[in-house]
Design an enzyme around this catalytic site. Structure first.
Site, PDB file in Angstrom:
ATOM      1  N   PRO A 110       0.800  -1.159  -0.062  1.00  0.00           N
ATOM      2  CA  PRO A 110       0.104   0.028   0.016  1.00  0.00           C
ATOM      3  C   PRO A 110       0.702   1.066   0.040  1.00  0.00           C
ATOM      4  O   PRO A 110       1.986   1.328   0.548  1.00  0.00           O
ATOM      5  CB  PRO A 110      -0.821  -0.180   1.231  1.00  0.00           C
ATOM      6  CG  PRO A 110      -0.996  -1.638   1.329  1.00  0.00           C
ATOM      7  CD  PRO A 110       0.266  -2.229   1.160  1.00  0.00           C
ATOM      8  N   CYS A 111       0.348   2.341  -0.673  1.00  0.00           N
ATOM      9  CA  CYS A 111       1.229   3.280  -0.961  1.00  0.00           C
ATOM     10  C   CYS A 111       0.805   4.627  -0.347  1.00  0.00           C
ATOM     11  O   CYS A 111       1.309   5.670  -0.486  1.00  0.00           O
ATOM     12  CB  CYS A 111       1.268   3.638  -2.527  1.00  0.00           C
ATOM     13  SG  CYS A 111      -0.464   3.935  -2.958  1.00  0.00           S
TER      14      CYS A 111
END
Length: 490
Positions: free
Chosen positions: A218-219
């Site tokens: 996840p960014c």
């Protein structure tokens, strides 16, 4: 001794708000949000007046960030000046409160569009991708996928001939969508931090040789759209990811993320990209990162990402990615085919306006936008924002010229985000119709074939689409890895 401030508020009998700044031992005792709301001013306008970026002001109001002395002084001074009437607040535009008898869209000739010359080519690519995906006999080189989401990355990897033998995804709703499209999916523990050595050992007993390890942690902790918090726990998920890779020992490790990860620092001040490459080396891989734009790989969308590739050192090969297939049309020396455009992706779809639906496609349905917002946008040219309108009364009361903005028909689409249905969320306005993008349009721009299936709430569907790796981009990268590093059925 470090000093910070607290603002005290007192109401006089005449209900006038008096504000003064006093020294306190803890800046978090301030309630700036309460101060702002007492003044009846929006966060966007307060940010503009005070001179503190809105993302920073938001963090302070949520008690995630500690304000500096200078910020406290600015807030105190501005608040007092507003109370004294020395600063006049900008009123909301009158147009937002008007009641309209007739829609501006209905008052004018109906707009529309024709199919572009390359629409058939783009749909042909998506159909070819679908055929390769559905024709996979599950006998190819084996892969494991992490942070699978709805399966955009996995779709491309499968189309390239890989057999995904196990996947990982934390969110229940995302897994349900994944299962619809990958009915034979085997899931590892939902949380990557909970995957044990025993679980890995059991997997390797069934599949001794894994060729490709693929995933996109996840960014949100890295993205410009997020708060870029160096202490965000999501920033360290790559470490769990590579720890498992060190146990599985695949030939190739692929990791995808937002481009801005390359400018992020960890809590120790080290560049995150350097730490990732360093970790690759520590677990026995030659690692390198590459900046790619999905538009260069036949996707009808400008979407820049960073791709990390790790090649197991005993293979004695350098990491690489495929050369771009498409090029910018203004580059006279480029031999590649032109990039696909927004119109190439969607011009076969029914033309619909705000609140309308296509008769045969449940995902080609528009949000019903307020009439005053439609009026702000109706005459806005392609590539421009309602904030650029010459008449100030037709400009939104807050935000920046990167919002309320039309896309351009004859250029690749703008990056699809998770809030593509919101006109105020960014470059989400259709080039010709006066509305935000539909789910089908976002899917086309992301290069998902129309056959890809979804379940769940529309908000969930939009989220997984915005977070997905474009399947066409994933296909070209996976095909290159398979051919370059001689990955075959083990």
């Amino acid at each position: 001794m470090q000093r910070s401030f607290r603002i005290t508020r007192m109401f006089e009998s005449n209900s006038a708000l008096n504000i003064s700044a006093i020294i306190s031992a803890n800046g978090r005792e301030m309630d700036i949000r309460k101060i702002r709301e007492d003044l009846h001013v929006s966060q966007a306008q307060f940010s503009e007046i005070v001179g503190i970026p809105q993302y920073r002001l938001s963090g302070i109001e949520l008690k995630k960030d500690i304000p500096s002395e200078g910020e406290i002084v600015k807030i105190a001074v501005v608040a007092e000046r507003i109370v004294r009437g020395e600063i006049k607040l900008r009123k909301k535009k009158r147009i937002s409160k008007e009641v309209f008898d007739t829609s501006i869209v209905a008052m004018n000739p109906r707009r529309g569009y024709k199919r572009t010359a390359r629409n058939a080519d783009y749909l042909g690519l998506l159909n070819e991708l679908k055929a390769k995906f559905e024709g996979n006999d599950r006998k190819g080189p084996k892969a494991i996928s992490f942070f699978a989401g709805c399966g955009g990355l996995c779709y491309g990897i499968t189309a390239a001939g890989f057999n995904i033998v196990a996947s990982n995804e934390l969110v229940d709703e995302y897994r349900e969508i994944y299962r619809l499209n990958f009915p034979n999916a085997t899931f590892l523990s939902n949380d990557i931090k909970e995957i044990t050595d025993e679980e890995i050992s059991n997997l390797l007993k069934v599949h001794p040789q894994i060729d490709l390890f693929a995933g996109g942690p996840p960014c949100q902790g890295f993205s410009l759209a997020g708060k870029r918090d160096v202490d965000d726990h999501r920033n360290t998920l790559f470490q769990y990811y590579l720890r498992i890779a060190s146990k599985v020992r695949p030939k190739v490790v692929l990791m995808e993320n937002v481009r801005l990860l390359t400018s992020m620092k960890d809590p120790n001040g080290h560049m995150v990209k350097d730490e990732i490459i360093k970790t690759f080396g520590q677990i026995g891989y030659n690692g390198q990162f590459f900046i790619v734009n999905a538009a260069d790989y036949q996707v009808a969308q400008n979407r820049e990402r960073v791709i990390f590739i790790g090649i197991r050192k005993d293979l004695e090969m350098k990491p690489s990615i495929p050369e771009p297939i498409c090029g910018k049309t203004e580059d006279l020396f480029c031999q590649n085919s032109p990039r696909f455009t927004f119109g190439d992706a969607v011009s076969d779809l029914d033309f619909i306006e705000s609140g309308e639906s296509a008769p045969t496609d449940k995902f080609h349905k528009s949000t019903n936008h307020p009439e005053h917002v439609i009026r702000w946008l109706y005459d806005v040219p392609q590539g421009k924002s309602a904030h650029d309108n010459p008449d100030p009364s037709f400009r939104p009361p807050s935000g920046y010229n990167t919002t309320y903005k039309r896309q351009v028909w004859n250029e690749p689409g703008c990056t699809v985000t998770t809030n593509f249905n919101m006109i105020s969320g960014g470059n989400n306005v259709h080039p010709i119709a006066t509305r935000a993008l539909t789910i089908r349009e976002a899917l086309r721009l992301q290069s998902f074939p129309d056959s890809f299936r979804f379940t769940g709430k529309e908000g969930t569907i939009r989220t997984v689409i915005g977070n997905a790796v474009p399947p066409l981009l994933a296909y070209h990268i996976a095909k290159h890895l398979k051919e370059t590093y001689n990955l075959s059925n083990s």
